[in-house]
Design a protein around this motif. Structure first.
Motif, mmCIF file in Angstrom:
data_model
loop_
_atom_site.group_PDB
_atom_site.id
_atom_site.type_symbol
_atom_site.label_atom_id
_atom_site.label_comp_id
_atom_site.label_asym_id
_atom_site.label_seq_id
_atom_site.Cartn_x
_atom_site.Cartn_y
_atom_site.Cartn_z
ATOM 1 N N GLU A 350 24.586 -33.343 25.120
ATOM 2 C CA GLU A 350 25.867 -34.011 24.910
ATOM 3 C C GLU A 350 27.032 -33.068 25.090
ATOM 4 O O GLU A 350 28.120 -33.464 25.488
ATOM 5 N N GLU A 351 26.827 -31.744 24.778
ATOM 6 C CA GLU A 351 27.929 -30.803 24.845
ATOM 7 C C GLU A 351 28.334 -30.502 26.273
ATOM 8 O O GLU A 351 29.400 -29.974 26.522
ATOM 9 N N THR A 392 32.941 -38.662 19.968
ATOM 10 C CA THR A 392 31.579 -38.549 19.420
ATOM 11 C C THR A 392 31.135 -37.095 19.364
ATOM 12 O O THR A 392 30.561 -36.625 18.370
ATOM 13 N N LEU A 393 31.424 -36.365 20.426
ATOM 14 C CA LEU A 393 31.044 -34.953 20.452
ATOM 15 C C LEU A 393 31.797 -34.154 19.397
ATOM 16 O O LEU A 393 31.251 -33.222 18.800
ATOM 17 N N ARG A 395 32.796 -35.267 16.484
ATOM 18 C CA ARG A 395 32.156 -35.536 15.193
ATOM 19 C C ARG A 395 30.842 -34.764 15.067
ATOM 20 O O ARG A 395 30.534 -34.194 14.011
ATOM 21 N N GLU A 396 30.065 -34.763 16.131
ATOM 22 C CA GLU A 396 28.808 -34.010 16.092
ATOM 23 C C GLU A 396 29.066 -32.518 15.912
ATOM 24 O O GLU A 396 28.332 -31.828 15.196
ATOM 25 N N THR A 399 29.863 -31.888 12.329
ATOM 26 C CA THR A 399 28.626 -31.932 11.531
ATOM 27 C C THR A 399 27.828 -30.650 11.692
ATOM 28 O O THR A 399 27.305 -30.089 10.721
ATOM 29 N N ARG A 400 27.755 -30.170 12.923
ATOM 30 C CA ARG A 400 27.004 -28.933 13.153
ATOM 31 C C ARG A 400 27.678 -27.732 12.502
ATOM 32 O O ARG A 400 27.011 -26.824 12.004
#
Length: 698
Positions: A350-351, A392-393, A395-396, A399-400
């Motif tokens: 995704e990144e 979305t990325l 937010r991910e 989280t990471r």
């Protein structure tokens, strides 16, 4: 040059290298893959293209003769060239957290150039995957005497291992070969003709067998830039299936799984055209004709930039671009490809989707319909989709980052715990060392005591003092019955009686050769207090009683002395009462008559401690019990090498008070046990080897 690399290269097949630019050109024309070493300078080739030099320059190699080592697999010289290029470590991963297969897929998709090394915490061997423009060439060195494994087998083994691997980005130098001088042109031309002839023969063979995709005429008609700018031909390196236009379609199709044939780097597949792994025939012919390798102006050289991911067919309706715009676009594409090839992509797919998403939006705008409204709608939809993916990325990513913070906190706690454990370990080690020292000292002490105990063990005839005394009886005997005896007390001289009197001993053990604590039995016996006491009773005591005029006051004791027949050391008096019950009383010395009846009993204190009241009471109680049953008892004596405490004197006084101390009586220090029975209680001190009666005072 790394020593391990030199050792591995020297196991390859080798042949002499004569030196010179022509010899290098011949190796290049022959699509040589391996290493050339001359004067400690190493030059690595992949498919005839120099990919790196170590320890010097290409001119240094050309200037000297040496050895050419041909690699069993083209992944080896590429990997060694990358290792000598001092690449940059871009990332490090643990296989349980980030599997090697996931990283491999990401690096291939990104067109990465460099290598992955899996060797840390791995015991079975060293595992590598070399990448050029995203194409992977696995290689493994397995075992103590390393076995070289390449292709799919090497990747499968690496994927099954557990350890830490590094991703190293490398920028290959791609050095140019020197120009062939005029005097070397003939040799170079001959080598080139041989290579060209081999190429023609191979092409003819393929045409006859139906395995080639092009004919000689097609090769002649191909433009000079038809060769890929890549020392690793796609089909030769990865065994991919060529498309109709000669380009591999590996990047366009789904990536094969671990162990698929696409990883087999052993050589070209059956469907690979022969001219896909060598320079175009036109280049070979040009070399043969001129006697030298074509220059950059005459023929295209392989480029250091990784190849494009897939062939893009020209749209039939696309309009021609001006020459300047086309050059600008190609330059921008080349720069983007170079950046993409040298950077380490993120392992989360995704990144890496942000830039492709933007690129997709741009391509959508460029390739969309000319209708303005349709183009605007498509652009808005693409932009909205990209914005959603970016959010979305983000937010991910947040989280990471939180997870990273938690892991860092846990790591700090773990490091602190490890430090505390290490401090505790140091304390335990210090305590262990102290205990070891204590154990060593105790072991030495035990050894000493065991040796002393062994030395102190009695021999076959060695006795303890208690055993020797308990097994001994003394007998009063005379040299002659005609001479004065104890029966002549008061009538004969005491000295004459003493000269005639002897003490003989009888033992319950064999006294000949017997020892007591290592001392001969005879000398031990005569030195004991018991023996000296018995000798004093039959020799010295009668003289003191007579000379002090107490023969009548101590009549029962004095009259018992001539009756003494034997002395029992550490003896016991057993008597039976009126009820028939037997009683036992122990004394240090028991003097008996011929019938064995007790005449005198004695307690001996050989220590430096004074006699206490309790000890005195024990003697008087035992003597009184014997006196109640035995009419023969005439006296009880307490002998000490120290002195009598007041309590002992008080007990003695109380015991003798009923016998005449408080009333008129001729008997001195007398203990009355019944109306007609009693005995004299005497206290004796043993000082300087002689005995003195202190109670009664003589």
């Amino acid at each position: 040059m790394q020593t391990r690399t030199v050792e591995r290269v020297e196991t390859w097949e080798s042949r002499p290298f004569s030196g010179g630019a022509a010899a290098l050109a011949s190796l290049s024309d022959a699509d040589f893959s391996g290493a050339v070493v001359a004067d400690d300078v190493w030059l690595f080739f992949v498919n005839g293209r120099p990919v790196g030099v170590a320890g010097g320059t290409v001119d240094d190699v050309a200037a000297s003769a040496g050895t050419a080592y041909e690699a069993p697999d083209l992944s080896l010289p590429l990997l060694f060239a990358m290792q000598e290029a001092d690449g940059e470590t871009r990332a490090q991963y643990y296989t349980n957290d980030t599997p090697l297969t996931e990283t491999d897929a990401t690096l291939e998709d990104a067109g990465f150039t460099g290598y992955v090394e899996l060797s840390e915490d791995v015991l079975s061997g060293d595992y590598y995957v070399a990448y050029y423009g995203g194409r992977s060439l696995p290689v493994a060195f397995v075992g103590n005497a390393p076995e070289v494994v390449t292709g799919a087998d090497a990747f499968e083994r690496a994927a099954d291992e557990v350890g830490v691997y590094e991703v190293v980005s490398v920028d290959l130098a791609f050095p140019d070969l020197p120009e062939v001088e005029a005097d070397e042109a003939g040799a170079a031309a001959g080598a080139a003709v041989d290579v060209a002839s081999d190429g023609d023969a191979g092409a003819d063979t393929e045409a006859l067998t139906g395995t080639a995709d092009t004919t000689d005429s097609d090769a002649d008609d191909a433009p000079a830039d038809a060769d890929t700018d890549d020392p690793l031909d796609a089909t030769a390196a990865l065994g991919g299936n060529p498309t109709a236009d000669g380009a591999t379609d590996d990047r366009a199709t789904e990536r094969p799984s671990v162990g698929a044939s696409a990883r087999d780097a052993g050589g070209p597949s059956a469907d690979t055209p022969a001219d896909a792994v060598r320079e175009p025939e036109s280049v070979g012919k040009s070399t043969a004709a001129t006697g030298r390798r074509p220059t950059d102006s005459e023929a295209p050289r392989p480029s250091a930039d990784p190849p494009a991911e897939a062939a893009v067919e020209e749209e039939p309706t696309a309009r021609a671009m001006p020459e300047e715009e086309e050059d600008t676009v190609e330059s921008a594409d080349a720069e983007a490809a170079e950046r993409e090839a040298t950077r380490v992509p993120a392992l989360a797919p995704e990144e890496d989707d942000i830039e492709p998403a933007a690129a997709d939006a741009t391509d959508s705008d460029a390739d969309g319909p000319t209708d303005g409204e349709a183009s605007a709608g498509a652009s808005a939809a693409s932009h909205g989709e990209s914005e959603g993916r970016v959010e979305t990325l983000r937010r991910e990513l947040a989280t990471r980052e939180k997870r990273i913070e938690r892991l860092e906190a846990r790591l700090a706690d773990a490091e602190e715990a490890v430090a505390a454990r290490e401090r505790d370990l140091e304390d335990v080690r210090a305590e262990r060392d102290d205990l070891r020292g204590t154990v060593e000292r105790l072991e030495e002490r035990i050894a000493t005591l065991e040796a002393d105990l062994e030395a102190a063990k009695p021999g076959p005839g060695d006795l303890s003092p208690a055993e020797a005394l308990a097994g001994t009886n003394l007998f009063v005997r005379y040299e002659s019955k005609a001479d004065p005896t104890l029966d002549d007390l008061g009538e004969a001289e005491q000295s004459e009686i003493d000269a005639n009197l002897t003490l003989e001993h009888h033992t319950t053990f064999d006294a000949s050769g017997a020892t007591v604590d290592g001392e001969p039995y005879e000398s031990f016996l005569e030195s004991t207090a018991a023996y000296r006491f018995v000798s004093w009773v039959v020799r010295g005591l009668p003289r003191e009683v007579l000379e002090s005029g107490h023969s009548r006051g101590l009549a029962d004791l004095y009259e018992s002395i001539p009756e003494i027949d034997r002395a029992e050391l550490d003896g016991t008096v057993e008597l039976e009462g009126e009820t028939g019950e037997a009683t036992r009383h122990d004394f240090d010395v028991v003097l008996r008559d011929r019938m064995g009846d007790p005449l005198v009993v004695a307690a001996l204190n050989t220590s430096r401690d004074p006699v206490t009241g309790a000890e005195m009471e024990a003697l008087t109680d035992a003597a009184s019990a014997v006196g109640e049953l035995a009419d023969s008892l005439g006296g009880a004596l307490y002998v000490t090498a120290s002195f009598f405490e007041p309590g002992a004197l008080e007990v003695a006084g109380d015991a003798t008070a009923s016998g005449g101390l408080l009333r008129r009586s001729e008997k001195e220090s007398y203990v009355k046990v019944s109306r007609k029975r009693g005995y004299h209680l005497c206290l004796v001190e043993d000082r300087n080897g002689s005995f003195h009666v202190t109670v009664p005072e003589l």
